[in-house]
Design an enzyme around this catalytic site. Structure first.
Site, PDB file in Angstrom:
ATOM      1  CG  HIS A  38      24.010 -93.221 -74.750  1.00  0.00           C
ATOM      2  ND1 HIS A  38      23.775 -94.514 -75.210  1.00  0.00           N
ATOM      3  CD2 HIS A  38      24.867 -93.238 -74.041  1.00  0.00           C
ATOM      4  CE1 HIS A  38      24.415 -94.932 -74.114  1.00  0.00           C
ATOM      5  NE2 HIS A  38      25.184 -94.466 -73.460  1.00  0.00           N
ATOM      6  CD  GLU A 105      29.305 -97.071 -74.286  1.00  0.00           C
ATOM      7  OE1 GLU A 105      28.767 -96.362 -75.026  1.00  0.00           O
ATOM      8  OE2 GLU A 105      29.540 -96.946 -72.993  1.00  0.00           O
ATOM      9  CG  ASN A 108      26.084 -94.349 -78.008  1.00  0.00           C
ATOM     10  OD1 ASN A 108      24.961 -94.210 -78.153  1.00  0.00           O
ATOM     11  ND2 ASN A 108      26.733 -94.792 -76.901  1.00  0.00           N
TER      12      ASN A 108
END
Length: 319
Positions: A38, A105, A108
């Protein structure tokens, strides 16, 4: 025999503490580990997000078991750079590394400022990245001009053979799609119907290789304490499912979260009993080759000690 692995969450612990935790996990009897990749935590309450690739080198150098990572090529990481990173890790630690590739996603990926594509485009982009990375990992010179642009790239330092590139999928539909190109599957969840559907979709579509499950848990002395740990650290799991991939900021996740007891228990295996937790993990992991357990609390020490004394022995009897 099912591999029982430990999940290291970069969103929740500083890299130094996470390194200590993964070393402790090996010492108490876990067979393997995996980590997230992340740039941002899910919520401000989690408050961390170390760089996975730096950490992976340190973690593999200070342990003996395999460690994998779930990552997303195509936006934050150009596929040439990610292929170079994968090649370097596997060359240093042959046979101990895998990478699972997903479409990512927004939390990130939005930082590149290039816009966040719709899912269909993200999947096409991922497929282009996978194809390019496989060619790079075997030493080909690659040029592309499509959703991904590559200009005469080559990865020079390579392992003797590339590591597995798994497909990361949450839904059964995506699990079926990754079967076209992946060396294996990793999915996430605790509901046996949902995890079983993802596994079946992957196998029915011709998917081969190992199938792994990541499962979120909260184990504490009492049920209420375990629930509070989940609420404090994993509240984002109650955000509307259709919004999860498109939310750009941790503060947005926190604002959208609705961490009722029922919603938390849907996302996290909340238990005070290690035996009861083992039964639920085993049910969700039926048919999988590996299960990676993520305790959602920030204090990993007490959880790992209970794993050594209670949870791991119970799981090994069931899996």
């Amino acid at each position: 025999m099912t591999t029982i692995g430990y999940h290291a969450s970069h969103e929740q612990l500083p890299p130094r503490d996470l390194l200590s935790a993964v070393r402790f996990a090996e010492s108490v009897g876990f067979d393997a580990a995996m980590c997230s990749d992340h740039l941002a935590p899910w919520t401000p309450a989690q408050g961390e997000s170390g760089f996975a690739w730096t950490w992976l080198g340190a973690a593999l150098a200070s342990t003996h078991f395999p460690i994998g990572v779930v990552t997303a090529p195509g936006q934050r990481y150009h596929p040439v750079i990610l292929a170079q990173a994968i090649a370097t890790v596997e060359q240093m630690f042959p046979g101990r590394f895998w990478a699972a590739l997903g479409s990512g996603e927004a939390i990130n990926e939005h930082v590149t400022g290039t816009g966040w594509p719709e899912k269909a485009e993200r999947e096409q982009r991922l497929r282009e990245c996978v194809d390019a990375m496989r060619r790079l990992l075997v030493g080909e010179k690659v040029t592309l001009d499509s959703l991904i642009v590559v200009d005469e790239a080559r990865v020079w330092s390579r392992p003797e053979s590339p590591p597995p590139l798994f497909g990361a999928a949450v839904s059964a539909r995506t699990a079926g799609w990754v079967a076209e190109w992946a060396d294996g599957l990793i999915t996430v969840g605790s509901d046996p119907d949902a995890t079983g559907a993802a596994l079946s979709a992957f196998r029915d579509a011709g998917g081969t290789g190992d199938a792994a499950l990541q499962i979120h848990v909260s184990l504490a002395d009492t049920d209420e304490e375990a629930l509070q740990v989940a609420r404090a650290q994993w509240a984002h799991s109650s955000a509307p499912a259709e919004r999860v991939w498109d939310i750009a900021q941790p503060e947005e996740f926190a604002a959208l979260a609705d961490p009722t007891d029922d919603k938390l228990r849907e996302a996290v295996v909340v238990e005070a009993s290690a035996d009861a937790m083992a039964e639920r993990i085993a049910a969700a992991a039926e048919g999988f080759d590996a299960v990676y357990i993520h305790h959602v609390g920030v204090d990993q020490g007490p959880f790992l000690r209970r794993c050594e004394e209670q949870l791991l022995p119970a799981l090994r009897r069931l899996l």
